[in-house]
Design a protein around this motif. Sequence first.
Motif, PDB file in Angstrom:
ATOM      1  N   VAL A  61       1.782   6.872  -6.605  1.00 16.12           N
ATOM      2  CA  VAL A  61       0.753   7.851  -6.971  1.00 16.12           C
ATOM      3  C   VAL A  61       1.267   9.257  -6.741  1.00 16.12           C
ATOM      4  O   VAL A  61       1.064  10.155  -7.555  1.00 16.12           O
ATOM      5  CB  VAL A  61      -0.552   7.602  -6.181  1.00 16.12           C
ATOM      6  N   ILE A  62       1.983   9.438  -5.638  1.00 18.35           N
ATOM      7  CA  ILE A  62       2.554  10.765  -5.381  1.00 18.35           C
ATOM      8  C   ILE A  62       3.471  11.163  -6.513  1.00 18.35           C
ATOM      9  O   ILE A  62       3.403  12.269  -7.039  1.00 18.35           O
ATOM     10  CB  ILE A  62       3.350  10.781  -4.060  1.00 18.35           C
ATOM     11  N   PHE A  81       0.831  -1.208   0.000  1.00 20.42           N
ATOM     12  CA  PHE A  81       0.000   0.000   0.000  1.00 20.42           C
ATOM     13  C   PHE A  81       0.865   1.257   0.000  1.00 20.42           C
ATOM     14  O   PHE A  81       0.666   2.173  -0.772  1.00 20.42           O
ATOM     15  CB  PHE A  81      -0.918  -0.041   1.217  1.00 20.42           C
ATOM     16  N   THR A  82       1.871   1.238   0.882  1.00 25.30           N
ATOM     17  CA  THR A  82       2.761   2.394   0.960  1.00 25.30           C
ATOM     18  C   THR A  82       3.432   2.644  -0.378  1.00 25.30           C
ATOM     19  O   THR A  82       3.503   3.768  -0.855  1.00 25.30           O
ATOM     20  CB  THR A  82       3.862   2.142   2.010  1.00 25.30           C
ATOM     21  N   VAL A 108       1.160   4.173  -2.795  1.00 19.21           N
ATOM     22  CA  VAL A 108       0.954   5.576  -2.476  1.00 19.21           C
ATOM     23  C   VAL A 108       2.121   6.411  -2.982  1.00 19.21           C
ATOM     24  O   VAL A 108       1.940   7.460  -3.601  1.00 19.21           O
ATOM     25  CB  VAL A 108       0.778   5.748  -0.963  1.00 19.21           C
ATOM     26  N   ALA A 157       3.426  10.099  -9.534  1.00 17.08           N
ATOM     27  CA  ALA A 157       2.669  10.318 -10.755  1.00 17.08           C
ATOM     28  C   ALA A 157       1.942  11.655 -10.719  1.00 17.08           C
ATOM     29  O   ALA A 157       1.816  12.328 -11.729  1.00 17.08           O
ATOM     30  CB  ALA A 157       1.676   9.189 -10.966  1.00 17.08           C
ATOM     31  N   THR A 158       1.462  12.057  -9.548  1.00 19.12           N
ATOM     32  CA  THR A 158       0.720  13.321  -9.474  1.00 19.12           C
ATOM     33  C   THR A 158       1.649  14.494  -9.223  1.00 19.12           C
ATOM     34  O   THR A 158       1.701  15.426  -9.995  1.00 19.12           O
ATOM     35  CB  THR A 158      -0.353  13.267  -8.379  1.00 19.12           C
TER      36      THR A 158
END
Lengths: 292, 307, 480
Positions: C15-16, C8-9, C12, C18-19
């Motif tokens: 995603v960070i 999960f980490t 995350v 990528a964003t």
Amino acid sequence: MQNLSVQNDTKNREDSSYRLKLWIGRILSYIFLIALAAIMLLPFFWMLSSSLKLEKDVFRFPIEWIPANPLWSNYATIWTRIPFLTFFANSTKLTVIITFLQLATSSFAAYAFAKLDFKGRDTLFLAYVASIAIPWQAYMVPQFIMMRKMGLVDTHLSLILLQAFTAFGVFLMRQFFISIPNELLDAARIDGLSEYGIYFKIMLPLSKPALATLTLFSAVFVWNDFMGPLIYLNSQSLKTIQLGLRMFIQQYAADYNLIMAASLVSLIPVIVLFLAFQRFFIEGIASTGIHG
Amino acid sequence: METAELTNNTSSISAQQRKRKHNLTCYSFILPNFLGFAIFTLIPMVFSLVLAFLHWDGANKISFAGLDNFKQLLEDDTFRIALLNTFYYVIGTVPLTMLVSLGLALLLNQPLVGRNFFRTAYFFPYVASLVAVAVVWNMLFYPAAGPVNEFLRMLGVTEPPRWSASVDWAMPTVIMASVWRYMGYYMVIYLAALQGIPSQLYEAAALDGANGWQRFRYITLPMLAPATFFISIMLTITSFKVFDLIMVMTNGGPGRATNVLVLHTYNIAFRQFRFGYSSAIAMVLFLIVLIITIVQFRMEDRWVDYQ
Amino acid sequence: MKRNLRLFTLIVVLVILATGCTAPPAAPDTSELEAQVADLQAQLEAASDDEAMAELEAQIADLQTQLDAAEEAAAAAAEAAAAEEAAPEPVTLTMAIWDQETTPYWQVLADAYQAQNPNVTIELLDTASAEYIDKVNVMLSGGDETDIITIKDIPQYSGLLERGQIVPLTSLIADAGIDTSVYSGAVEELTYEGEVYALPFRSDIWILYYNKDVFDAAGLDYPANDITWDEFDQLAREVTSGSGADKIYGAHFHTWRSCVQLGTVQDGLNTVISDDYSFMKPMYDMVIGMQQDGIIMDYGELRAGSIHYRGVFENGQIAMLPMGSWLIGTLIDAKATGEMDFEWGIGQYPHPDGVEAGTTAGTLTSLAINSNSKNKEAAWDFIQFYTGIEGAKVLAGTGNLPAIRTPEVLDVFASVEGMPEGTKEALQTTTVRLELPMDPNVSVVEQILNEEHELIMTGSVSVDQGIEEMTTRINEALSE
């Protein structure tokens, strides 16, 4: 309830000294309640009196509680300064939608947390409650970045999505549902009612005070929220009442008389809501349908 | 739970199926809320916790920090002060607010003339604009000629406290303001909970000859336990997160006398743009509250009767 | 469970990356990389053992560097493309501002520009002033593309440029042949490591406001344009009179730190970022002395009562008020509507002994271009107008002090209706120092100074203790 027990007591001991004591108690209670109400309403009085003053006199000390020349025109001015009606409409829209979603989804989830047993229930619930502990200021920026990626900045939808699904609502409803006796539900299950049926036909009707409380809290929160709209709304046509209020505050001076006039006007819906929901807090248990 | 027990007694295959179906039903209740909650709140929250192990200035240059941000905490004077102040605030606020709101709810649950008015009045500080609340409170406690100090002088106190203008009295002033602002809010929860107590319980107790105190102690208090539990947790958490009230009343001053953790977090993130370090402080806050919440949950099992 | 958590980490973090890392508009390169990230994410979800995890972690780190590089290339390409584009197409420029309703010049200046450039539409993005800086920061962190950012103060400016969120203007200024000397030193103050990132259009200076009626009643001359702080102190003591509700205070120091500390940096020997703050002692001693003797209102009470300097001046409770020139317009209005019923005047800001008269402190309001802007060229053209001589005249006509103060501009300013006599003389400056110097540490230092200022002024610590704490705390903070 207490009402009944008081009557029982008086029947049991009808001596005059008891009555006297009761009366003294009553009078003391009222003195206390009235004094307290006065202190609680001070901000209201201050807002009212400030709203009728010239700006320079608002913070003058000692306070002049009743202005010698009340400036009722301040109330007219605020309607010309900002598009108040638009702001009112936006705030109303957001408040109604968010509160409705909040009530529907939180009470639904709360039923499972309060009355059903399933794998991972306690862990999941703890996660909900723990999430309240993280200050919004800490995840405000990541949240904003995410919303921007989704193209939701400067829409009402962003605020609706952010505020409709809160841990607070679930927690509050769970605590109220817990105190509804399990025997009622078991009886319903034996009668062949599904869990959904129980939720709609038993839990909801029995939880009016709780639903009223959540409605009130949610509505007050959305209506008074400032930081959310500040960050997510840019267009003038989308702004809410709280943003409108802040628009009065200038860089070097603040028109506090107008701010207070506008604040008071903006409070009216909240007060009306509170008065309208009063009856759910006084409503006796008899009307909520539990007869043992 | 009864349904679960029932399934255990039937044959194993159908029991498993029924159990799965039951679990699915349960999840279907939670799903609508959880979906929105997870996407829009939980994920950003996890982001922010991950940030505690990174360096980020809010624009570019994300770099791995390891435990740097946490080491920094040990050297940060203001963090230490804010941590102590936060505990001071929580200890000062939580028990007092709970007691007062319970007392008010019990009083206003009586058939009193004008109780609707009183309820509305007591709820008012919660809905009033924060600016008005801060101004009025500071005015009541105005050092030179405020009503509180005038009263104290009348009682013969020659040098009354300077309240929010004094390092020693600023926090008590904020605590009192907080109790005053929030007691009406929690009173409403207690009032709603009081409606859930079946009147038969009181009738039966009256027949047994229980006096007022006994009825309160053995009926009202236990029946209010779920609400009390909720209020104690919410109040503890929100007190640890106190921000708005302090921001408008004292902005952490004089000096750092009322600086609290969230205010410090905010300053670090939005004045100094050290999002990683700011997240580390938020993480400490989170852990403290988490531990306290878990302890409260344990205690709930002991004193809340789930029937 | 443990693996799940790790998985999960990692997701995350992905995603960070990528964003957060692709915040600027994605060029073809980056979108391809983003696809790779998505791919990796899928692999990661499927990964079953720790080794595979470790490998994937390495790949993520690698990807991040690639993404960074691609981003820079994309930004450079976008800039080049913008430079090539010709002007006459319709353009919409967005500009972040505050308090539109009560600050007429935003619209007036935008209208003036649009009249000259019919193809341009200016869209104003309005925020309440108190929250303006925070809102802009959050917006920019999210990759917002608002073209023109109004810079409200120096800490905001230094933060934005340090994070690369605004565009360097030095070469553009040189290409456009702008003579920066008309800004009387302001552009030099905004220069950081050889680059300027914003041009000022408004510049307020500190002056002395006085209530003529109070001086007349006391039979004293009005404050001269050339007075020292000692003379100011003396004068304030002479003009103080009355008691209780009728008391007239000789002077007024608002609760801001700058009200006291500006006087300590006027000589130019020190700035508020220092390793030894003992130079602040004389000024603090003077102000604390005035406070103890009841010549000025008590700081603690001003704070507790949220008392605004404007109210006490307009009510005639004070004789002299050292304050910024932004108050002029407000007082003209108050006089016109009858809210203020006495004659008022302005003079030059008092100065320390041995410093030339007309030395004062100032604040700048400037314009910068967002690094994410899609219309950099059009934005630059707009900024040239706004901060140039034409913009200055329009601004002066609204009763605000422009950054360009040629005699011509000052004439426009002084001829605004209701302007007190002697305005031009009072606004004559020899040196204007910035309230806060350009420095990456300015926010940290300012917060400490604010806290210690509060402690000294509320009497919680003595002047000496407070100054000593300033010195040790700031040295500690800066050594990090």
